[in-house]
Design a protein around this motif. Structure first.
Motif, short mmCIF file in Angstrom:
data_model
loop_
_atom_site.label_atom_id
_atom_site.label_comp_id
_atom_site.label_asym_id
_atom_site.label_seq_id
_atom_site.Cartn_x
_atom_site.Cartn_y
_atom_site.Cartn_z
N ILE A 1 0.84 -1.20 0.00
CA ILE A 1 0.00 0.00 0.00
C ILE A 1 0.87 1.25 0.00
CG2 ILE A 1 -1.59 1.36 1.44
CD1 ILE A 1 -3.08 -1.14 2.00
N SER A 2 1.94 1.22 0.78
CA SER A 2 2.82 2.38 0.86
C SER A 2 3.38 2.72 -0.52
CB SER A 2 3.95 2.10 1.86
OG SER A 2 4.84 3.19 1.89
N TYR A 3 3.89 1.72 -1.23
CA TYR A 3 4.44 1.96 -2.57
C TYR A 3 3.37 2.43 -3.55
CZ TYR A 3 9.24 0.35 -1.96
OH TYR A 3 10.56 0.25 -1.61
N LEU A 4 2.21 1.75 -3.53
CA LEU A 4 1.16 2.10 -4.49
C LEU A 4 0.64 3.51 -4.23
CD1 LEU A 4 -0.75 -1.31 -4.68
CD2 LEU A 4 0.92 -0.37 -6.29
N PHE A 50 0.78 6.29 -7.00
CA PHE A 50 -0.49 6.50 -7.72
C PHE A 50 -1.57 7.16 -6.86
CE2 PHE A 50 1.50 2.40 -9.01
CZ PHE A 50 2.05 2.85 -10.21
N GLY A 51 -1.22 7.60 -5.65
CA GLY A 51 -2.23 8.14 -4.76
C GLY A 51 -3.29 7.09 -4.48
N GLN A 77 -8.03 -0.28 -9.14
CA GLN A 77 -7.49 -1.34 -10.00
C GLN A 77 -8.23 -2.67 -9.78
OE1 GLN A 77 -4.85 -1.35 -12.25
NE2 GLN A 77 -4.74 0.88 -12.10
N GLU A 78 -8.51 -3.36 -10.89
CA GLU A 78 -9.17 -4.66 -10.80
C GLU A 78 -8.12 -5.76 -10.61
OE1 GLU A 78 -12.25 -6.12 -10.72
OE2 GLU A 78 -12.78 -4.07 -10.12
N ILE A 79 -7.52 -5.81 -9.42
CA ILE A 79 -6.51 -6.84 -9.17
C ILE A 79 -6.81 -7.52 -7.84
CG2 ILE A 79 -4.64 -5.80 -10.55
CD1 ILE A 79 -3.51 -4.66 -7.93
N ARG A 125 8.56 3.54 -9.65
CA ARG A 125 7.26 3.74 -10.27
C ARG A 125 7.03 2.82 -11.49
NH1 ARG A 125 3.28 8.10 -10.66
NH2 ARG A 125 2.19 7.76 -12.62
N PRO A 126 8.01 2.73 -12.44
CA PRO A 126 7.78 1.83 -13.58
C PRO A 126 7.60 0.37 -13.15
CG PRO A 126 9.79 3.14 -13.89
CD PRO A 126 9.31 3.41 -12.51
N LEU A 127 8.30 -0.03 -12.09
CA LEU A 127 8.18 -1.40 -11.58
C LEU A 127 6.74 -1.68 -11.16
CD1 LEU A 127 9.41 -4.09 -10.32
CD2 LEU A 127 9.60 -2.78 -8.20
N PHE A 128 6.19 -0.81 -10.29
CA PHE A 128 4.84 -1.06 -9.78
C PHE A 128 3.78 -0.92 -10.86
CE2 PHE A 128 7.17 -0.83 -5.84
CZ PHE A 128 6.60 -1.87 -5.13
#
Ligand SMILES: [Zn+2]
Ligand SMILES: [Zn+2]
Ligand SMILES: [Zn+2]
Length: 748
Positions: free
Chosen positions: A544-547, A551-552, A558-560, A646-649
């Motif tokens: 959650i911290s990274y996302l 991406f705020g 997101q449908e994941i 960012r590109p990774l996530f």
């Protein structure tokens, strides 16, 4: 030369060749004079280093001609007082083949005797109270030798000449079976009774060399489950002891290098790839491709495994979760009584606890994961002499290091300094090592983290100069020291947690370092650690911290599967902590990045042992597709590079919406990291011309990452150095602290 058994060995070597002369310990080492026919002398010189006993180690060997002085025999000469170098204390090593043969020979007087040993094998470090190392200063003091044992002990031609723990049925320690309240159960053959109980599914606390093990039949699913439940150890893998190499081969893949480590006198636990299928239930090491396997190392183990006919026994440290291993019979009953059904004990005291060592073998090389029994107190040889330092290590997987001249003595595994028992063990280990090594440190080195127990302990000591050392600098210096490197290197220090010079939590660090200092050349971008330590136990918080960082709150749309399974109340709370900066220290940790990816891909949301999420992410790697890798941003910031994720996530989220499998995601993540790290090394090389790279930190326990990065860096023209003598994880930290502190003081 160091180690025991050397003088009697030389005596036999000389007398077998009818050579006369002397052997003497001097302050410079061992001096040997021999005279006789030229061929015999030459043969002696050739055989001397080649056939040296297993517990001795020759560090240099010089031959000179001296005038003959007419010696009429060969003698072991005792040195003048003060001149003699104290023989270094040897580690505890496995029973040798000669003793093993006698153990199972019905005609031998020690047939079936569980404490058989000789000059070449048996307990040393864990039975020593004080120096000099002879019987009265060991826990064998209470067992006077019988006439037969005494005769062996005094005969220079006997394998038991000056073997301090020498004993037999008549004069030595004995084994006893007790119930869980510590009451003796009188039986003719306690070991056979214990084996029967194990076959019936019981758990038995077995007193070993450096502490108690809890044993269970590893092929009995219910017994293993019962052990997990009682030990409160949910999923952390158990090690198994197998009777011989053939049994190990039935269960695991075994190459030549792994085989020789398994059979080495140190007898570490070796992580071996499981065969599928195999006879060991998954409960022993769930979600893991490896099994920790070791061979018996005491005669008692051999008797238990062979006579009991076991394929494998779980042998796990006799403790409750992360407390130190129990060593004293009375203490064991108090601490383990609730965990075990019986105690298989003996009356030879363990004076110092020493856990089993753990290693992994890759590309024919050994990597220490826990350096303890069998290796301690063999020193790491430094390139040059330095003032005496006591380095007190970090917080987790703690070891301490004492230096004397060019010897760096690392302690056994002390463990996680998070409970009162561990504090006691820490202080005891420092005092004991200082005493038996006769070292009064001039300098004390400790971690920069102000709250570590080891830091606070160091700051309370008086009479020595104090030096604080940054955690990741110590990792790189540890790698440099064991590889005898000088001057600047590029250091990849990747781990979970280390206190940074800016007060943030570091862990994904690329340094330009020497022993005197370092510059932070690159690091992962900072993200919040929502809830501090709680975020380490709950990797979903890191995802959650990274996302949220990238991406705020948009990521919630997101449908994941990761988003769908979130508890929204908890998630909102975590998001608020992050947004309002409540109990959310910043971190550049590599370990936490692994946690986030593991959680996001659905591999692990909460851990119940250290690094579980990262380990399971590694275990998940699938090599079916090798095409795509994830990418990172490398952003210049003044004179360092920030590694952006960012590109990774974004790529992982996109893969997840396309239902990519976790194994492919894990592989793309690992390969992406490797590619990015090589790029960083190239950028640093362009700027500085440096080509030597040191890899250290707990992340390198990840065999895939370590292997791939080493390979790719070498292919890109770098000289790569890794750790083999001491752990790359925090167990090797104290070595780095010790060399940095010595250089810091000498510069000032
Ligand atoms: Zn032996
Ligand atoms: Zn005896
Ligand atoms: Zn570390």
């Amino acid at each position: 030369m160091q180690g025991v058994g050397f003088r009697p060995y030389v005596y036999r070597l000389a007398t077998n060749r009818r050579l006369n002369g002397i052997i003497r310990n001097t302050s410079a080492g061992v001096t040997i004079e021999v005279q006789g026919p030229q061929e015999a002398v030459q043969d002696f010189v050739q055989c001397l280093p080649a056939e040296a006993p297993p517990l001795s180690r020759i560090t240099s060997f010089v031959v000179h001609d001296v005038p003959c002085n007419g010696d009429a025999d060969f003698r072991i000469v005792h040195s003048h007082a003060g001149e003699e170098v104290r023989a270094l204390i040897s580690p505890d090593v496995a029973i040798c083949n000669d003793c093993l043969r006698e153990l199972f020979d019905p005609a031998d007087r020690r047939y079936g005797y569980p404490f058989i040993n000789c000059t070449n094998c048996g307990p040393r470090f864990t039975i020593v109270r004080d120096i000099p190392y002879d019987r009265p200063s060991t826990s064998m003091a209470g067992f006077p030798m019988c006439a037969e044992c005494q005769a062996e002990y005094e005969d220079p031609l006997n394998r038991r000449f000056h073997a301090q723990p020498n004993a037999c049925w008549k004069c030595g320690p004995q084994v006893e079976l007790r119930d869980k309240s510590g009451r003796a159960l009188h039986c003719r053959d306690p070991i056979a009774e214990a084996a029967l109980a194990l076959h019936a599914g019981s758990i038995i606390a077995v007193k070993g060399l450096g502490g108690f093990h809890l044993a269970a039949d590893a092929t009995n699913r219910a017994a293993v489950a019962l052990l997990r439940q009682r030990k409160r150890r949910v999923e952390k893998p158990f090690a198994i002891m197998v009777p011989d190499v053939a049994a190990a081969e039935d269960i695991c893949e075994l190459d030549l290098a792994a085989r020789s480590v398994l059979e080495s006198i140190q007898r570490p636990i070796v992580l071996l790839p499981k065969r599928t299928p195999n006879s060991i239930p998954d409960e022993v090491a769930p979600f893991n491709r490896y099994l920790g396997v070791f061979l018996p190392y005491t005669p008692l183990h051999y008797l238990l495994l062979r006579e009991g006919g076991f394929k494998a026994l779980v042998m796990t440290s006799g403790n409750l979760s992360e407390e130190p291993i129990a060593i004293i019979n009375r203490e064991a009953v108090a601490r383990l009584g609730g965990l075990t059904d019986y105690f298989l004990v003996h009356n030879r005291d363990i004076l110092l606890r020493c856990d089993d060592s753990v290693v992994r073998v890759s590309n024919g090389k050994t990597h220490q994961l826990r350096r303890s029994r069998g290796f301690v107190p063999v020193p790491v040889f430094l390139k040059e002499s330095q003032p005496s330092v006591l380095a007190v290590g970090g917080e987790l997987k703690n070891t301490i290091c004492l230096t004397k001249g060019n010897h760096a003595f690392l302690s056994q595994h002390i463990g996680d300094l998070e409970n009162a028992e561990s504090y006691g063990f820490f202080a005891e280990a420092v005092a004991h090592l200082e005493r038996i090594l006769e070292i009064q440190p001039e300098i004390i080195a400790y971690d920069l983290h102000p709250d570590y127990f080891s830091t606070k302990w160091a700051q309370q000591q008086s009479g020595a100069k104090l030096v604080a050392v940054q955690h990741h600098h110590a990792h790189i210096a540890s790698c440099m020291a064991e590889n005898h490197l000088d001057g600047d290197v590029i250091g990849f220090a990747l781990d979970g947690t280390g206190y940074g010079t800016d007060g943030h939590i570091w862990g994904g660090e690329v340094l330009i370092a020497d022993y005197r200092g370092f510059k932070r050349a690159a690091h992962f971008e900072y993200v919040p650690l929502p809830g501090g330590a709680a975020a380490i136990r709950e990797p979903w918080r890191m995802a959650i911290s990274y996302l949220a960082h990238h991406f705020g709150r948009d990521f919630l749309r997101q449908e994941i599967p990761f988003v769908r399974q979130l508890d929204m109340a908890k998630t909102t709370l975590i998001l608020r902590m992050i947004e309002q900066n409540i109990n959310s220290p910043l971190t550049s940790s590599c370990g936490r990045l692994f946690d986030a990816v593991a959680a996001l891909t659905g591999i692990r949301q909460e851990v119940n042992y250290e690094a579980q999420a990262a380990i399971e992410l590694e275990m998940a790697i699938s090599c079916s597709d090798r095409q795509n890798t994830y990418s990172f941003e490398i952003m210049p910031d003044e004179d360092t590079w920030i590694i952006g994720t960012r590109p990774l996530f974004a790529a992982i989220m996109s893969d997840l919406t396309k239902h990519a499998n976790p194994g492919d995601i894990s592989r793309r993540f690992h390969d992406g990291l490797v590619k990015m790290f090589v790029r960083i090394a190239e950028l640093i090389r362009q700027k500085t011309g440096l080509i030597r790279v040191c890899l250290s930190g707990g992340t390198f326990n990840n065999a895939y990452l370590a292997q791939q990065l080493e390979l790719r860096l070498a292919a890109a023209g770098f000289e790569v150095f890794t750790q083999h003598e001491v752990p790359a994880g925090d167990g090797g930290l104290s070595l780095g602290q010790a060399v940095i502190a010595a250089k810091t003081i000498s510069r000032n």
